[in-house]
Motif scaffolding. Structure first.
Motif, PDB file in Angstrom:
ATOM      1  N   ASP A  39       1.315  -1.032   0.093  1.00 42.49           N
ATOM      2  CA  ASP A  39       0.048  -0.032  -0.002  1.00 42.49           C
ATOM      3  C   ASP A  39       0.835   1.459  -0.162  1.00 42.49           C
ATOM      4  O   ASP A  39       1.186   2.153  -0.450  1.00 42.49           O
ATOM      5  N   ALA A  43       1.046   4.061  -2.935  1.00 44.05           N
ATOM      6  CA  ALA A  43       0.234   5.062  -2.401  1.00 44.05           C
ATOM      7  C   ALA A  43       2.124   6.601  -3.320  1.00 44.05           C
ATOM      8  O   ALA A  43       1.627   7.483  -3.395  1.00 44.05           O
ATOM      9  N   LEU A  46       1.461   8.021  -5.666  1.00 49.21           N
ATOM     10  CA  LEU A  46       0.920   9.111  -5.735  1.00 49.21           C
ATOM     11  C   LEU A  46       1.706  11.298  -5.988  1.00 49.21           C
ATOM     12  O   LEU A  46       1.236  11.607  -6.648  1.00 49.21           O
ATOM     13  N   VAL A  47       3.187  10.511  -6.200  1.00 53.64           N
ATOM     14  CA  VAL A  47       4.115  11.682  -6.730  1.00 53.64           C
ATOM     15  C   VAL A  47       3.871  12.125  -8.036  1.00 53.64           C
ATOM     16  O   VAL A  47       4.590  12.790  -7.865  1.00 53.64           O
ATOM     17  N   VAL A  54      -6.280   8.773  -2.240  1.00 51.53           N
ATOM     18  CA  VAL A  54      -6.410   7.107  -1.533  1.00 51.53           C
ATOM     19  C   VAL A  54      -6.750   6.647  -1.156  1.00 51.53           C
ATOM     20  O   VAL A  54      -7.269   6.539  -1.897  1.00 51.53           O
ATOM     21  N   ARG A  84     -11.393   9.783 -11.332  1.00 50.23           N
ATOM     22  CA  ARG A  84     -10.632  10.056  -9.805  1.00 50.23           C
ATOM     23  C   ARG A  84     -10.296   8.433  -9.604  1.00 50.23           C
ATOM     24  O   ARG A  84      -9.449   8.669  -8.578  1.00 50.23           O
ATOM     25  N   LYS A  85     -10.449   7.711 -10.479  1.00 52.66           N
ATOM     26  CA  LYS A  85      -9.829   6.473 -10.056  1.00 52.66           C
ATOM     27  C   LYS A  85      -8.640   6.150 -11.000  1.00 52.66           C
ATOM     28  O   LYS A  85      -8.595   5.903 -11.531  1.00 52.66           O
ATOM     29  N   PHE A 107      -7.448   3.231  -6.044  1.00 53.16           N
ATOM     30  CA  PHE A 107      -7.913   4.861  -4.770  1.00 53.16           C
ATOM     31  C   PHE A 107      -8.035   5.537  -5.966  1.00 53.16           C
ATOM     32  O   PHE A 107      -8.518   5.748  -7.227  1.00 53.16           O
ATOM     33  N   LEU A 108      -9.246   7.267  -5.027  1.00 56.24           N
ATOM     34  CA  LEU A 108      -9.249   7.775  -5.594  1.00 56.24           C
ATOM     35  C   LEU A 108      -8.941   8.911  -5.088  1.00 56.24           C
ATOM     36  O   LEU A 108      -8.230   9.477  -3.997  1.00 56.24           O
ATOM     37  N   VAL A 110      -8.138  12.752  -4.349  1.00 59.51           N
ATOM     38  CA  VAL A 110      -8.998  13.587  -3.276  1.00 59.51           C
ATOM     39  C   VAL A 110      -8.905  14.654  -2.973  1.00 59.51           C
ATOM     40  O   VAL A 110      -7.269  15.122  -4.069  1.00 59.51           O
ATOM     41  N   HIS A 114      -8.881  16.484   2.081  1.00 56.21           N
ATOM     42  CA  HIS A 114      -9.841  15.749   2.399  1.00 56.21           C
ATOM     43  C   HIS A 114      -8.172  15.037   3.856  1.00 56.21           C
ATOM     44  O   HIS A 114      -9.136  14.596   4.807  1.00 56.21           O
ATOM     45  N   PHE A 115      -6.942  15.391   3.235  1.00 59.33           N
ATOM     46  CA  PHE A 115      -5.909  15.308   4.719  1.00 59.33           C
ATOM     47  C   PHE A 115      -6.545  15.940   5.554  1.00 59.33           C
ATOM     48  O   PHE A 115      -5.768  15.623   6.787  1.00 59.33           O
ATOM     49  N   ALA A 125       5.884  20.596   2.109  1.00 58.05           N
ATOM     50  CA  ALA A 125       6.170  19.878   0.352  1.00 58.05           C
ATOM     51  C   ALA A 125       4.049  19.709   0.409  1.00 58.05           C
ATOM     52  O   ALA A 125       4.657  19.556  -1.123  1.00 58.05           O
ATOM     53  N   TRP A 126       3.296  19.375   0.207  1.00 64.23           N
ATOM     54  CA  TRP A 126       2.397  19.357   0.072  1.00 64.23           C
ATOM     55  C   TRP A 126       1.697  20.457  -0.817  1.00 64.23           C
ATOM     56  O   TRP A 126       0.305  20.147  -1.774  1.00 64.23           O
ATOM     57  N   TRP A 129       0.272  20.174  -4.269  1.00 63.21           N
ATOM     58  CA  TRP A 129       0.497  19.030  -4.650  1.00 63.21           C
ATOM     59  C   TRP A 129      -1.209  19.383  -5.216  1.00 63.21           C
ATOM     60  O   TRP A 129      -2.710  19.434  -4.759  1.00 63.21           O
TER      61      TRP A 129
HETATM   62  C1  LIG Z   1       4.938  17.951  -5.159  1.00 61.90           C
HETATM   63  C2  LIG Z   1       3.606  17.202  -3.581  1.00 61.90           C
HETATM   64  C3  LIG Z   1       4.853  16.136  -3.373  1.00 61.90           C
HETATM   65  C4  LIG Z   1       3.699  15.641  -2.296  1.00 61.90           C
HETATM   66  C5  LIG Z   1       4.224  14.120  -1.527  1.00 61.90           C
HETATM   67  C6  LIG Z   1       3.307  13.134  -1.548  1.00 61.90           C
HETATM   68  C7  LIG Z   1       3.706  11.831  -0.548  1.00 61.90           C
HETATM   69  C8  LIG Z   1       2.456  10.798  -1.430  1.00 61.90           C
HETATM   70  C9  LIG Z   1       2.694   9.809  -0.438  1.00 61.90           C
HETATM   71  C10 LIG Z   1       2.421   9.509   0.513  1.00 61.90           C
HETATM   72  C11 LIG Z   1       1.231  10.554   1.689  1.00 61.90           C
HETATM   73  C12 LIG Z   1      -0.257  10.384   0.960  1.00 61.90           C
HETATM   74  C13 LIG Z   1      -1.312   9.641   2.200  1.00 61.90           C
HETATM   75  C14 LIG Z   1      -1.932   8.714   1.141  1.00 61.90           C
HETATM   76  C15 LIG Z   1      -2.570   7.763   1.088  1.00 61.90           C
HETATM   77  C16 LIG Z   1      -1.596   6.632   1.820  1.00 61.90           C
HETATM   78  C17 LIG Z   1      -2.951   4.883   1.656  1.00 61.90           C
HETATM   79  C18 LIG Z   1      -4.001   5.430   2.369  1.00 61.90           C
HETATM   80  O1  LIG Z   1      -3.113   4.938   2.969  1.00 61.90           O
HETATM   81  S1  LIG Z   1      -5.139   5.956   2.553  1.00 61.90           S
HETATM   82  C19 LIG Z   1      -6.183   5.528   4.173  1.00 61.90           C
HETATM   83  C20 LIG Z   1      -7.361   4.599   3.589  1.00 61.90           C
HETATM   84  N1  LIG Z   1      -8.153   5.173   2.809  1.00 61.90           N
HETATM   85  C21 LIG Z   1      -9.098   6.072   3.114  1.00 61.90           C
HETATM   86  O2  LIG Z   1      -9.551   6.099   4.650  1.00 61.90           O
HETATM   87  C22 LIG Z   1     -10.234   6.463   2.445  1.00 61.90           C
HETATM   88  C23 LIG Z   1     -11.625   5.761   3.096  1.00 61.90           C
HETATM   89  N2  LIG Z   1     -12.528   6.220   2.454  1.00 61.90           N
HETATM   90  C24 LIG Z   1     -13.001   7.882   1.711  1.00 61.90           C
HETATM   91  O3  LIG Z   1     -12.360   8.211   2.574  1.00 61.90           O
HETATM   92  C25 LIG Z   1     -14.103   8.209   0.379  1.00 61.90           C
HETATM   93  O4  LIG Z   1     -14.556   6.653   0.826  1.00 61.90           O
HETATM   94  C26 LIG Z   1     -12.825   7.878  -0.866  1.00 61.90           C
HETATM   95  C27 LIG Z   1     -12.800   9.171  -0.805  1.00 61.90           C
HETATM   96  C28 LIG Z   1     -11.783   6.766  -0.840  1.00 61.90           C
HETATM   97  C29 LIG Z   1     -14.057   7.904  -1.588  1.00 61.90           C
HETATM   98  O5  LIG Z   1     -15.524   8.364  -1.074  1.00 61.90           O
HETATM   99  P1  LIG Z   1     -16.174   9.966  -2.586  1.00 61.90           P
HETATM  100  O6  LIG Z   1     -17.216  10.180  -1.446  1.00 61.90           O
HETATM  101  O7  LIG Z   1     -15.358  10.732  -3.118  1.00 61.90           O
HETATM  102  O8  LIG Z   1     -16.651   9.397  -3.828  1.00 61.90           O
HETATM  103  P2  LIG Z   1     -17.629   8.269  -3.780  1.00 61.90           P
HETATM  104  O9  LIG Z   1     -18.472   8.764  -5.055  1.00 61.90           O
HETATM  105  O10 LIG Z   1     -17.652   7.098  -3.008  1.00 61.90           O
HETATM  106  O11 LIG Z   1     -17.301   6.803  -4.853  1.00 61.90           O
HETATM  107  C30 LIG Z   1     -16.967   7.174  -6.020  1.00 61.90           C
HETATM  108  C31 LIG Z   1     -16.457   5.818  -6.909  1.00 61.90           C
HETATM  109  O12 LIG Z   1     -15.499   5.182  -6.798  1.00 61.90           O
HETATM  110  C32 LIG Z   1     -16.074   4.625  -6.289  1.00 61.90           C
HETATM  111  N3  LIG Z   1     -15.206   3.267  -5.360  1.00 61.90           N
HETATM  112  C33 LIG Z   1     -15.638   4.179  -3.969  1.00 61.90           C
HETATM  113  N4  LIG Z   1     -15.306   3.299  -2.873  1.00 61.90           N
HETATM  114  C34 LIG Z   1     -14.566   2.405  -3.742  1.00 61.90           C
HETATM  115  C35 LIG Z   1     -14.462   1.075  -3.123  1.00 61.90           C
HETATM  116  N5  LIG Z   1     -13.773   1.091  -1.760  1.00 61.90           N
HETATM  117  N6  LIG Z   1     -14.076  -0.001  -4.065  1.00 61.90           N
HETATM  118  C36 LIG Z   1     -14.318   0.525  -5.363  1.00 61.90           C
HETATM  119  N7  LIG Z   1     -15.208   1.243  -6.051  1.00 61.90           N
HETATM  120  C37 LIG Z   1     -14.800   2.232  -4.987  1.00 61.90           C
HETATM  121  C38 LIG Z   1     -17.644   4.554  -6.513  1.00 61.90           C
HETATM  122  O13 LIG Z   1     -18.327   3.863  -7.021  1.00 61.90           O
HETATM  123  C39 LIG Z   1     -17.668   5.694  -7.446  1.00 61.90           C
HETATM  124  O14 LIG Z   1     -18.007   5.243  -8.412  1.00 61.90           O
HETATM  125  P3  LIG Z   1     -18.584   5.355  -9.802  1.00 61.90           P
HETATM  126  O15 LIG Z   1     -18.005   7.132 -10.246  1.00 61.90           O
HETATM  127  O16 LIG Z   1     -20.132   5.540  -9.646  1.00 61.90           O
HETATM  128  O17 LIG Z   1     -17.938   4.504 -11.191  1.00 61.90           O
END
Ligand SMILES: CCCCCCCC/C=C\CCCCCCCC(=O)SCCNC(=O)CCNC(=O)[C@H](O)C(C)(C)COP(=O)(O)OP(=O)(O)OC[C@H]1O[C@@H](n2cnc3c(N)ncnc32)[C@H](O)[C@@H]1OP(=O)(O)O
Length: 135
Positions: A39, A43, A46-47, A54, A84-85, A107-108, A110, A114-115, A125-126, A129
């Motif tokens: 995971d 994740a 995403l960079v 998420v 978004r998928k 991943f969806l 966001v 959200h965060f 740094a985010w 992003w």
């Molecule tokens: C210069 C930039 C530098 C940047 C540096 C970046 C560093 C990067 C590294 C890393 C840091 C970032 C951190 C990443 C995170 C790490 C990974 C994790 O551990 S994440 C934690 C665990 N996951 C959650 O906590 C999500 C909890 N769930 C939610 O918040 C929601 O359920 C969410 C956002 C996932 C979806 O909710 P909705 O309300 O936005 O969307 P809806 O309307 O429900 O769904 C949209 C579409 O997606 C499908 N969908 C939703 N959930 C699904 C599922 N579980 N399975 C299948 N389809 C799903 C639906 O059926 C729908 O599809 P149709 O548009 O109708 O085709």
């Protein structure tokens, strides 16, 4: 578990060695710990994708025991995007390049807000992003 990840083009690669803290069955890493590594690897894509997102779901196939104290490599890549998928995949390989586990994750995308739901300040740094994210 000392997971180190780096971006290599459009792939994320890393190394990890599990120890007793991640033990499930004797001498073997717990599947939850293996899943965490996969995971984290996807994740980190995403960079590359410049997209805050998420994990919505992650499916893991455990192909062979992940032995403790053996260096493993992990690699992750994006396989597709549909609005978004984000469809992401990762593999964990042992020293002989045998795939011990592989994951397909959805991943969806966001907004950064959200965060903020966690109530903690987001890393500086985010900022920006996702500003160039497609879709
Ligand atoms: C210069 C930039 C530098 C940047 C540096 C970046 C560093 C990067 C590294 C890393 C840091 C970032 C951190 C990443 C995170 C790490 C990974 C994790 O551990 S994440 C934690 C665990 N996951 C959650 O906590 C999500 C909890 N769930 C939610 O918040 C929601 O359920 C969410 C956002 C996932 C979806 O909710 P909705 O309300 O936005 O969307 P809806 O309307 O429900 O769904 C949209 C579409 O997606 C499908 N969908 C939703 N959930 C699904 C599922 N579980 N399975 C299948 N389809 C799903 C639906 O059926 C729908 O599809 P149709 O548009 O109708 O085709």
């Amino acid at each position: 578990m000392g997971l180190r990840l780096r971006v290599d083009g459009d792939v994320v690669r890393g190394e990890v060695t599990f120890d007793r803290r991640q033990q499930g069955a004797p001498g073997i890493a717990h599947g939850g710990a293996v899943t965490t590594v996969l995971d984290d690897a996807v994740a980190s894509l995403l960079v590359v994708l410049e997209t805050p997102a998420v994990t919505a779901n992650i499916h893991v196939d455990f192909r062979a025991p992940t032995l403790l104290h053996h260096p493993m490599t992990v690699e992750a890549r994006a396989t597709g995007r549909d609005g978004r998928k984000l469809h992401l995949t990762a593999r964990l390989l042992d020293e002989r390049a045998t795939v011990v586990a592989e994951a397909q994750a959805l991943f969806l995308a966001v907004d950064l807000e959200h965060f903020a739901k966690g109530g903690e300040a987001l890393p500086e740094a985010w900022s920006g992003w996702g500003a160039n994210a497609p879709g």
